[in-house]
Enzyme design. Structure first.
Site, short mmCIF file in Angstrom:
data_model
loop_
_atom_site.label_atom_id
_atom_site.label_comp_id
_atom_site.label_asym_id
_atom_site.label_seq_id
_atom_site.Cartn_x
_atom_site.Cartn_y
_atom_site.Cartn_z
N ILE A 60 27.87 -9.36 15.32
CA ILE A 60 27.21 -10.45 14.60
C ILE A 60 25.81 -10.63 15.17
O ILE A 60 25.63 -10.76 16.38
CB ILE A 60 28.04 -11.75 14.70
CG1 ILE A 60 29.37 -11.54 13.96
CG2 ILE A 60 27.28 -12.94 14.13
CD1 ILE A 60 30.35 -12.66 14.10
N HIS A 111 29.89 -6.17 1.92
CA HIS A 111 31.15 -6.76 2.38
C HIS A 111 32.26 -6.43 1.37
O HIS A 111 32.05 -6.56 0.16
CB HIS A 111 30.99 -8.28 2.51
CG HIS A 111 32.19 -8.94 3.08
ND1 HIS A 111 32.51 -8.87 4.42
CD2 HIS A 111 33.18 -9.65 2.50
CE1 HIS A 111 33.64 -9.52 4.63
NE2 HIS A 111 34.07 -10.00 3.48
C1 GRF Z 1 32.99 -1.00 4.28
O1 GRF Z 1 34.17 -1.33 3.63
C2 GRF Z 1 32.03 -2.16 4.26
O2 GRF Z 1 32.15 -2.95 3.12
C3 GRF Z 1 32.45 -2.93 5.48
O3 GRF Z 1 32.79 -1.96 6.43
C4 GRF Z 1 33.19 -0.75 5.77
C5 GRF Z 1 32.34 0.34 6.30
O4 GRF Z 1 32.73 1.60 5.82
N1 GRF Z 1 31.40 -3.82 5.89
P1 GRF Z 1 31.83 2.88 6.12
O5 GRF Z 1 31.65 2.95 7.64
O6 GRF Z 1 30.53 2.70 5.42
O7 GRF Z 1 32.63 4.04 5.61
#
Ligand code: GRF
Length: 192
Positions: free
Chosen positions: A97, A114
């Protein structure tokens, strides 16, 4: 948001902690002519992030800031961003964060993806929460980052149906596929 002049792309850093499928997708998008951004720096809080391999694959500078090893990490990150003339930040599965102070320095210039239909399910385990609540829809949201977790203004959102067969894993897979469309579309929306 600043408009593009000529072919100059906005220098962007992507922050990751994991697999980096969104990172890979954003890098590919950044290479097309109409992309307003170029990816010039990849930052991770761990050397275990699988996505770091895309830095080597696409010849992009990477830097790991292990929060356990250093003090004043954010200060160090800010110095690097300034040195590399980074003007925009995409968070893509970044599990730390960011402080109020850090966000203030890049006010309106940090976005995140997200895996839920925000404002529903801020934080973690979004897919199991949606399934447990018997929601009909899941989805993903690209939003501005503010000091309050997963609460900044929405840029784009995509809704997908949850079927009776879905479990958190299958749902995550379906949502991720949509994330890969939504993130570039959100970047285009911001700069056009
Ligand atoms: C995704 O689902 C994103 O929405 C979330 O973390 C995940 C990351 O996936 N914040 P990646 O590392 O981009 O494959």
């Amino acid at each position: 948001m600043e408009k593009l002049t000529g072919l100059k792309k906005i220098k962007t850093a992507v922050f990751i902690s994991g697999t980096g499928s969104n990172l890979k997708n954003i890098i590919k998008f950044s290479k097309i002519i109409k992309s307003p951004i170029s990816i010039d720096l990849i930052i991770s809080n761990t050397n275990k992030a699988k996505g770091l391999r895309f830095a080597d694959q696409f010849n992009i500078k990477k830097k790991i800031f292990n929060f356990k090893d250093f003090k004043n990490i954010e200060k160090k990150i800010l110095i690097l961003l300034k040195k590399d003339k980074i003007k925009f930040i995409c968070l893509a599965g970044y599990m730390k964060i960011l402080s109020k102070n850090f966000i203030k320095k890049f006010d309106g210039k940090i976005i995140n993806i997200h895996p839920s239909l925000l404002p529903k399910y801020r934080g973690l385990n979004t897919h199991s929460r949606a399934i447990n609540n018997k929601d009909k829809f899941a989805g993903c949201t690209v939003h501005y980052v503010t000091a309050k977790l997963d609460s900044g203004r929405k840029i784009l959102q995509k809704r997908i149906k949850i079927t009776a067969k879905d479990d958190p894993t299958s749902l995550a897979k379906k949502v991720l596929k949509q994330e890969h469309k939504l993130y570039p579309a959100a970047i285009m929306k911001i700069f056009n």
